[in-house]
Write a protein that holds these residues in place. Structure first.
Motif, PDB file in Angstrom:
ATOM      1  N   VAL A  14       0.804  -1.181   0.156  1.00 45.69           N
ATOM      2  CA  VAL A  14      -0.131   0.081   0.032  1.00 45.69           C
ATOM      3  C   VAL A  14       0.798   1.286  -0.270  1.00 45.69           C
ATOM      4  O   VAL A  14       0.398   2.225   0.247  1.00 45.69           O
ATOM      5  N   ASP A  15       2.184   1.206  -0.357  1.00 43.81           N
ATOM      6  CA  ASP A  15       3.253   2.257  -0.298  1.00 43.81           C
ATOM      7  C   ASP A  15       4.090   2.107  -1.464  1.00 43.81           C
ATOM      8  O   ASP A  15       4.334   0.787  -1.892  1.00 43.81           O
ATOM      9  N   GLN A  16       4.610   3.318  -1.876  1.00 40.91           N
ATOM     10  CA  GLN A  16       5.604   3.209  -3.024  1.00 40.91           C
ATOM     11  C   GLN A  16       6.822   3.757  -2.517  1.00 40.91           C
ATOM     12  O   GLN A  16       6.814   4.771  -1.741  1.00 40.91           O
ATOM     13  N   SER A  17       7.984   2.889  -2.468  1.00 35.25           N
ATOM     14  CA  SER A  17       9.249   3.299  -1.977  1.00 35.25           C
ATOM     15  C   SER A  17      10.070   4.044  -2.878  1.00 35.25           C
ATOM     16  O   SER A  17       9.796   4.383  -4.233  1.00 35.25           O
ATOM     17  N   GLY A  18      11.244   4.451  -2.626  1.00 37.44           N
ATOM     18  CA  GLY A  18      11.969   5.278  -3.588  1.00 37.44           C
ATOM     19  C   GLY A  18      12.942   4.402  -4.475  1.00 37.44           C
ATOM     20  O   GLY A  18      13.689   4.695  -5.267  1.00 37.44           O
ATOM     21  N   GLY A  19      12.886   3.096  -4.345  1.00 35.92           N
ATOM     22  CA  GLY A  19      13.571   2.177  -5.046  1.00 35.92           C
ATOM     23  C   GLY A  19      13.868   0.927  -4.309  1.00 35.92           C
ATOM     24  O   GLY A  19      14.271  -0.178  -4.997  1.00 35.92           O
ATOM     25  N   ALA A  20      13.603   0.681  -3.001  1.00 37.16           N
ATOM     26  CA  ALA A  20      14.065  -0.478  -2.267  1.00 37.16           C
ATOM     27  C   ALA A  20      12.700  -1.345  -2.245  1.00 37.16           C
ATOM     28  O   ALA A  20      11.599  -0.808  -2.348  1.00 37.16           O
ATOM     29  N   TYR A  21      13.031  -2.614  -2.015  1.00 35.28           N
ATOM     30  CA  TYR A  21      12.040  -3.384  -1.512  1.00 35.28           C
ATOM     31  C   TYR A  21      12.098  -3.484  -0.038  1.00 35.28           C
ATOM     32  O   TYR A  21      12.511  -4.552   0.599  1.00 35.28           O
ATOM     33  N   ASP A  22      11.249  -2.647   0.589  1.00 38.19           N
ATOM     34  CA  ASP A  22      11.105  -2.570   2.299  1.00 38.19           C
ATOM     35  C   ASP A  22       9.820  -3.183   2.542  1.00 38.19           C
ATOM     36  O   ASP A  22       8.887  -3.412   1.869  1.00 38.19           O
ATOM     37  N   ILE A  23       9.896  -3.757   3.948  1.00 38.90           N
ATOM     38  CA  ILE A  23       8.789  -4.633   4.513  1.00 38.90           C
ATOM     39  C   ILE A  23       8.808  -4.019   5.874  1.00 38.90           C
ATOM     40  O   ILE A  23       9.715  -3.496   6.385  1.00 38.90           O
ATOM     41  N   SER A  24       7.578  -4.240   6.523  1.00 39.96           N
ATOM     42  CA  SER A  24       7.600  -3.659   7.908  1.00 39.96           C
ATOM     43  C   SER A  24       8.669  -4.717   8.763  1.00 39.96           C
ATOM     44  O   SER A  24       8.848  -5.685   8.562  1.00 39.96           O
ATOM     45  N   TYR A  25       9.173  -3.706   9.628  1.00 38.84           N
ATOM     46  CA  TYR A  25      10.279  -4.158  10.434  1.00 38.84           C
ATOM     47  C   TYR A  25       9.813  -5.675  11.222  1.00 38.84           C
ATOM     48  O   TYR A  25      10.850  -6.569  11.334  1.00 38.84           O
ATOM     49  N   ASP A  26       8.748  -5.733  11.714  1.00 33.86           N
ATOM     50  CA  ASP A  26       8.183  -6.931  12.315  1.00 33.86           C
ATOM     51  C   ASP A  26       8.328  -8.205  11.072  1.00 33.86           C
ATOM     52  O   ASP A  26       8.711  -9.331  11.854  1.00 33.86           O
ATOM     53  N   ALA A  27       7.847  -8.010  10.176  1.00 30.99           N
ATOM     54  CA  ALA A  27       7.690  -8.903   9.053  1.00 30.99           C
ATOM     55  C   ALA A  27       9.258  -9.406   8.732  1.00 30.99           C
ATOM     56  O   ALA A  27       9.484 -10.658   8.732  1.00 30.99           O
ATOM     57  N   TRP A  28      10.024  -8.172   8.534  1.00 30.57           N
ATOM     58  CA  TRP A  28      11.515  -8.509   8.127  1.00 30.57           C
ATOM     59  C   TRP A  28      12.205  -9.469   9.365  1.00 30.57           C
ATOM     60  O   TRP A  28      12.997 -10.221   9.096  1.00 30.57           O
ATOM     61  N   ASN A  29      12.043  -8.843  10.481  1.00 34.29           N
ATOM     62  CA  ASN A  29      12.382  -9.648  11.594  1.00 34.29           C
ATOM     63  C   ASN A  29      12.010 -11.071  11.927  1.00 34.29           C
ATOM     64  O   ASN A  29      12.939 -12.100  12.050  1.00 34.29           O
ATOM     65  N   TYR A  30      10.773 -11.295  11.546  1.00 40.18           N
ATOM     66  CA  TYR A  30      10.260 -12.796  11.732  1.00 40.18           C
ATOM     67  C   TYR A  30      11.243 -13.524  10.549  1.00 40.18           C
ATOM     68  O   TYR A  30      11.559 -14.575  10.613  1.00 40.18           O
ATOM     69  N   LEU A  31      11.348 -13.112   9.316  1.00 41.10           N
ATOM     70  CA  LEU A  31      11.975 -13.692   8.265  1.00 41.10           C
ATOM     71  C   LEU A  31      13.423 -13.968   8.399  1.00 41.10           C
ATOM     72  O   LEU A  31      14.127 -15.301   8.163  1.00 41.10           O
ATOM     73  N   VAL A  32      13.899 -13.051   9.053  1.00 43.13           N
ATOM     74  CA  VAL A  32      15.248 -13.284   9.416  1.00 43.13           C
ATOM     75  C   VAL A  32      15.541 -14.383  10.857  1.00 43.13           C
ATOM     76  O   VAL A  32      16.589 -15.169  10.836  1.00 43.13           O
ATOM     77  N   THR A  33      14.677 -14.113  11.868  1.00 49.12           N
ATOM     78  CA  THR A  33      14.915 -15.185  12.829  1.00 49.12           C
ATOM     79  C   THR A  33      13.670 -16.015  13.461  1.00 49.12           C
ATOM     80  O   THR A  33      14.099 -17.002  14.209  1.00 49.12           O
ATOM     81  N   GLY A  34      12.656 -15.805  12.790  1.00 45.53           N
ATOM     82  CA  GLY A  34      11.568 -16.683  13.090  1.00 45.53           C
ATOM     83  C   GLY A  34      10.815 -16.242  14.122  1.00 45.53           C
ATOM     84  O   GLY A  34       9.789 -16.789  14.788  1.00 45.53           O
ATOM     85  N   ARG A  35      10.879 -14.988  14.884  1.00 43.30           N
ATOM     86  CA  ARG A  35      10.445 -14.382  15.966  1.00 43.30           C
ATOM     87  C   ARG A  35      10.226 -12.830  15.358  1.00 43.30           C
ATOM     88  O   ARG A  35      10.566 -12.250  14.654  1.00 43.30           O
ATOM     89  N   GLY A  36       8.829 -12.311  16.296  1.00 46.16           N
ATOM     90  CA  GLY A  36       8.822 -11.056  16.001  1.00 46.16           C
ATOM     91  C   GLY A  36       9.757  -9.841  16.581  1.00 46.16           C
ATOM     92  O   GLY A  36      10.488 -10.394  17.406  1.00 46.16           O
TER      93      GLY A  36
END
Length: 221
Positions: free
Chosen positions: A82-104
């Motif tokens: 629902v938002d347009q970035s300046g060029g990066a593929y950003d995701i919500s910090y909590d979602a990114w953290n889950y992909l990295v660690t498996g935890r919120g």
């Protein structure tokens, strides 16, 4: 009968492709980075959605393809785009953290940058739980989202499934927590709300909270 080398290679390629799951064949490789402040370029109201599951893509916000699945490290998250970035593929910090660690991010916050991932567009039904604050509709600011609404035809998902609220900004700091209607074009091109549209009164409903990068603490947007 002898087979040509070209025929053999073509057959092998077809067999190989058939063994790859369909979702993997249509997934796109990207590097995703964490984004810890909610925003929406089309006025989607953060107080009506799950802001911990949002995608901030370089492309403009679509009227149909608003739901994506991002996969990394054997884990997946479904996100609202629902938002347009300046060029990066950003995701919500909590979602990114889950992909990295498996935890919120509140449970186990970590620092970091881009991680290798894939994404694919998925049906909007897979994002329905992220829109529970508006009954499954796409909640928009009535005062500032009309350009987006008018750009989405009545046959698009957004055109069929938007809801207008008398809230002035995506982080829900100003306005009334009330739903508005859009009269027929012959009557008016301005939404009709119980209170006057666009009055900057302090919002008294549920606010938007961000999870601060690296700390896991919540702060009011």
């Amino acid at each position: 009968m002898q087979l040509s080398l070209v025929s053999i290679l073509a057959a092998a390629s077809a067999v190989s492709a058939s063994t790859i799951p369909e979702h993997a064949r249509r997934a796109t490789a990207i590097s995703v980075t964490p984004h810890d402040r909610y925003s929406s370029s089309v006025g989607v109201l953060g107080c009506k959605i799950n802001t911990n599951r949002v995608a901030y893509w370089p492309s403009s916000v679509s009227c149909d393809k608003l739901c994506v699945r991002v996969t990394a490290n054997g884990r997946s998250v479904t996100l609202l785009k629902v938002d347009q970035s300046g060029g990066a593929y950003d995701i919500s910090y909590d979602a990114w953290n889950y992909l990295v660690t498996g935890r919120g991010a509140k449970e186990n916050p970590v620092y970091g940058g881009g991680i290798s991932a894939t994404y694919e567009d998925v049906p909007m039904s897979e994002c329905s739980s992220l829109l529970s604050g508006a009954g499954g509709k796409l909640p928009l600011t009535a005062a500032n989202s009309m350009n987006y609404v008018s750009s989405c035809g009545s046959n698009t998902w957004a055109g069929k499934n938007y809801a207008l609220f008398n809230i002035l900004d995506p982080v829900c700091k100003w306005g009334y927590d009330e739903q508005c209607t859009l009269p027929p074009p012959s009557v008016s091109n301005q939404p009709s709300c119980p209170h006057q549209l666009g009055v900057p009164v302090a919002f008294t409903g549920k606010g938007v909270y961000n999870i601060d990068y690296g700390t896991g603490k919540e702060s009011l947007a």
